[in-house]
Design a protein around this motif. Sequence first.
Motif, PDB file in Angstrom:
ATOM      1  N   TYR B  36       0.845  -1.180   0.000  1.00 14.82           N
ATOM      2  CA  TYR B  36       0.000   0.000   0.000  1.00 14.82           C
ATOM      3  C   TYR B  36       0.891   1.244   0.000  1.00 14.82           C
ATOM      4  O   TYR B  36       2.010   1.218   0.489  1.00 14.82           O
ATOM      5  CB  TYR B  36      -0.888   0.046   1.247  1.00 14.82           C
ATOM      6  CG  TYR B  36      -2.054  -0.912   1.240  1.00 14.82           C
ATOM      7  CD1 TYR B  36      -1.912  -2.210   1.718  1.00 14.82           C
ATOM      8  CD2 TYR B  36      -3.299  -0.510   0.768  1.00 14.82           C
ATOM      9  CE1 TYR B  36      -2.992  -3.079   1.726  1.00 14.82           C
ATOM     10  CE2 TYR B  36      -4.386  -1.375   0.778  1.00 14.82           C
ATOM     11  CZ  TYR B  36      -4.221  -2.655   1.256  1.00 14.82           C
ATOM     12  OH  TYR B  36      -5.293  -3.516   1.260  1.00 14.82           O
ATOM     13  N   GLN B  38       0.775   5.522   0.950  1.00 12.40           N
ATOM     14  CA  GLN B  38       0.031   6.557   1.665  1.00 12.40           C
ATOM     15  C   GLN B  38       0.694   7.909   1.454  1.00 12.40           C
ATOM     16  O   GLN B  38       1.855   8.096   1.806  1.00 12.40           O
ATOM     17  CB  GLN B  38      -0.035   6.239   3.156  1.00 12.40           C
ATOM     18  CG  GLN B  38      -0.902   7.199   3.958  1.00 12.40           C
ATOM     19  CD  GLN B  38      -0.978   6.811   5.433  1.00 12.40           C
ATOM     20  OE1 GLN B  38      -0.006   6.352   6.020  1.00 12.40           O
ATOM     21  NE2 GLN B  38      -2.158   6.987   6.035  1.00 12.40           N
ATOM     22  N   GLY B  41      -1.599  12.806   4.900  1.00  8.45           N
ATOM     23  CA  GLY B  41      -2.982  13.144   5.196  1.00  8.45           C
ATOM     24  C   GLY B  41      -4.015  12.313   4.466  1.00  8.45           C
ATOM     25  O   GLY B  41      -5.210  12.615   4.521  1.00  8.45           O
ATOM     26  N   GLN B  42      -3.566  11.256   3.815  1.00  9.92           N
ATOM     27  CA  GLN B  42      -4.479  10.434   3.026  1.00  9.92           C
ATOM     28  C   GLN B  42      -4.609   9.038   3.609  1.00  9.92           C
ATOM     29  O   GLN B  42      -3.847   8.633   4.490  1.00  9.92           O
ATOM     30  CB  GLN B  42      -3.969  10.325   1.586  1.00  9.92           C
ATOM     31  CG  GLN B  42      -3.781  11.652   0.884  1.00  9.92           C
ATOM     32  CD  GLN B  42      -5.086  12.386   0.684  1.00  9.92           C
ATOM     33  OE1 GLN B  42      -6.092  11.814   0.270  1.00  9.92           O
ATOM     34  NE2 GLN B  42      -5.096  13.666   1.004  1.00  9.92           N
ATOM     35  N   GLY B  43      -5.575   8.300   3.076  1.00  5.85           N
ATOM     36  CA  GLY B  43      -5.698   6.894   3.431  1.00  5.85           C
ATOM     37  C   GLY B  43      -4.699   6.073   2.649  1.00  5.85           C
ATOM     38  O   GLY B  43      -3.788   6.607   2.003  1.00  5.85           O
ATOM     39  N   LEU B  44      -4.856   4.786   2.686  1.00  8.48           N
ATOM     40  CA  LEU B  44      -3.936   3.867   2.017  1.00  8.48           C
ATOM     41  C   LEU B  44      -4.493   3.464   0.654  1.00  8.48           C
ATOM     42  O   LEU B  44      -5.671   3.139   0.534  1.00  8.48           O
ATOM     43  CB  LEU B  44      -3.731   2.611   2.863  1.00  8.48           C
ATOM     44  CG  LEU B  44      -3.141   2.835   4.248  1.00  8.48           C
ATOM     45  CD1 LEU B  44      -3.222   1.562   5.077  1.00  8.48           C
ATOM     46  CD2 LEU B  44      -1.696   3.275   4.129  1.00  8.48           C
ATOM     47  N   LEU B  46      -4.056   0.734  -2.437  1.00 10.59           N
ATOM     48  CA  LEU B  46      -3.485  -0.561  -2.779  1.00 10.59           C
ATOM     49  C   LEU B  46      -2.691  -0.464  -4.070  1.00 10.59           C
ATOM     50  O   LEU B  46      -3.210  -0.038  -5.096  1.00 10.59           O
ATOM     51  CB  LEU B  46      -4.597  -1.596  -2.935  1.00 10.59           C
ATOM     52  CG  LEU B  46      -4.181  -3.007  -3.323  1.00 10.59           C
ATOM     53  CD1 LEU B  46      -3.372  -3.664  -2.204  1.00 10.59           C
ATOM     54  CD2 LEU B  46      -5.401  -3.858  -3.664  1.00 10.59           C
ATOM     55  N   PHE B  90       3.811   0.862   2.562  1.00  6.18           N
ATOM     56  CA  PHE B  90       3.606  -0.154   3.583  1.00  6.18           C
ATOM     57  C   PHE B  90       3.435  -1.523   2.947  1.00  6.18           C
ATOM     58  O   PHE B  90       2.636  -1.695   2.023  1.00  6.18           O
ATOM     59  CB  PHE B  90       2.354   0.154   4.416  1.00  6.18           C
ATOM     60  CG  PHE B  90       2.462   1.392   5.261  1.00  6.18           C
ATOM     61  CD1 PHE B  90       2.024   2.614   4.783  1.00  6.18           C
ATOM     62  CD2 PHE B  90       3.007   1.323   6.536  1.00  6.18           C
ATOM     63  CE1 PHE B  90       2.125   3.759   5.559  1.00  6.18           C
ATOM     64  CE2 PHE B  90       3.107   2.460   7.321  1.00  6.18           C
ATOM     65  CZ  PHE B  90       2.671   3.680   6.830  1.00  6.18           C
ATOM     66  N   PHE B 104       0.767  -4.900   9.291  1.00  4.41           N
ATOM     67  CA  PHE B 104       1.567  -3.989   8.490  1.00  4.41           C
ATOM     68  C   PHE B 104       3.010  -3.920   8.985  1.00  4.41           C
ATOM     69  O   PHE B 104       3.294  -4.091  10.180  1.00  4.41           O
ATOM     70  CB  PHE B 104       0.996  -2.572   8.547  1.00  4.41           C
ATOM     71  CG  PHE B 104      -0.255  -2.381   7.747  1.00  4.41           C
ATOM     72  CD1 PHE B 104      -1.504  -2.600   8.310  1.00  4.41           C
ATOM     73  CD2 PHE B 104      -0.194  -1.968   6.421  1.00  4.41           C
ATOM     74  CE1 PHE B 104      -2.666  -2.417   7.574  1.00  4.41           C
ATOM     75  CE2 PHE B 104      -1.340  -1.777   5.670  1.00  4.41           C
ATOM     76  CZ  PHE B 104      -2.586  -2.001   6.246  1.00  4.41           C
TER      77      PHE B 104
END
Lengths: 114, 114
Positions: B36, B38, B41-44, B46, B90, B104
């Motif tokens: 993943y 990132q 300030g953002q999500g993950l 894929l 990650f 993770f």
Amino acid sequence: KAGVTQTPRYLIKTRGQQVTLSCSPISGHRSVSWYQQTPGQGLQFLFEYFSETQRNKGNFPGRFSGRQFSNSRSEMNVSTLELGDSALYLCASSLGGEGAYEQYFGPGTRLTVT
Amino acid sequence: AQSVTQPDIHITVSEGASLELRCNYSYGATPYLFWYVQSPGQGLQLLLKYFSGDTLVQGIKGFEAEFKRSQSSFNLRKPSVHWSDAAEYFCAVAPTGGGNKLTFGTGTQLKVEL
């Protein structure tokens, strides 16, 4: 198809209060998982819900709880907030069921506890 | 218990150079493997996944990863890095027994020099 949405995006609470975070999964996804991300502990799994049942649980105290509704939307609740609960809370959804499925993450809710 | 190790906390590469991010896992069997990314300030997001079959998997944004069972590794590669690839990466594993509990690694922060 709309992605995973989380509300609110930002939240400031006082120690001792409780908080509820919401997650709407991708349409058709039945599994919702929650993760906590902090600089010190990294990304940690909280719990997973599938078809309204908790399927997996991480190593967090009972103050952290969740639920899933019949439309697959999920909420997580943290009671008696502590300063250490300040984190980015991420929700992820997947098709779920048996077999292997990838998880798609929402943008997260940034919780600050003062 | 399963675990993931990302030995490089920070990596700096020049734009246009090749990239390899390392990931080693510990698990009783072959888990499901993911990378993943990132942005701040953002999500993950894929990048790619390995469930079974061909050990070289292709992902989005020109990334690929190779699963090596003998080394318990799942390294991420990109032949030519772009400035927009600067982010945190990650590696994660999930058990093959069902459920969506991702474990993770600690992440690798990628900086791209222009």
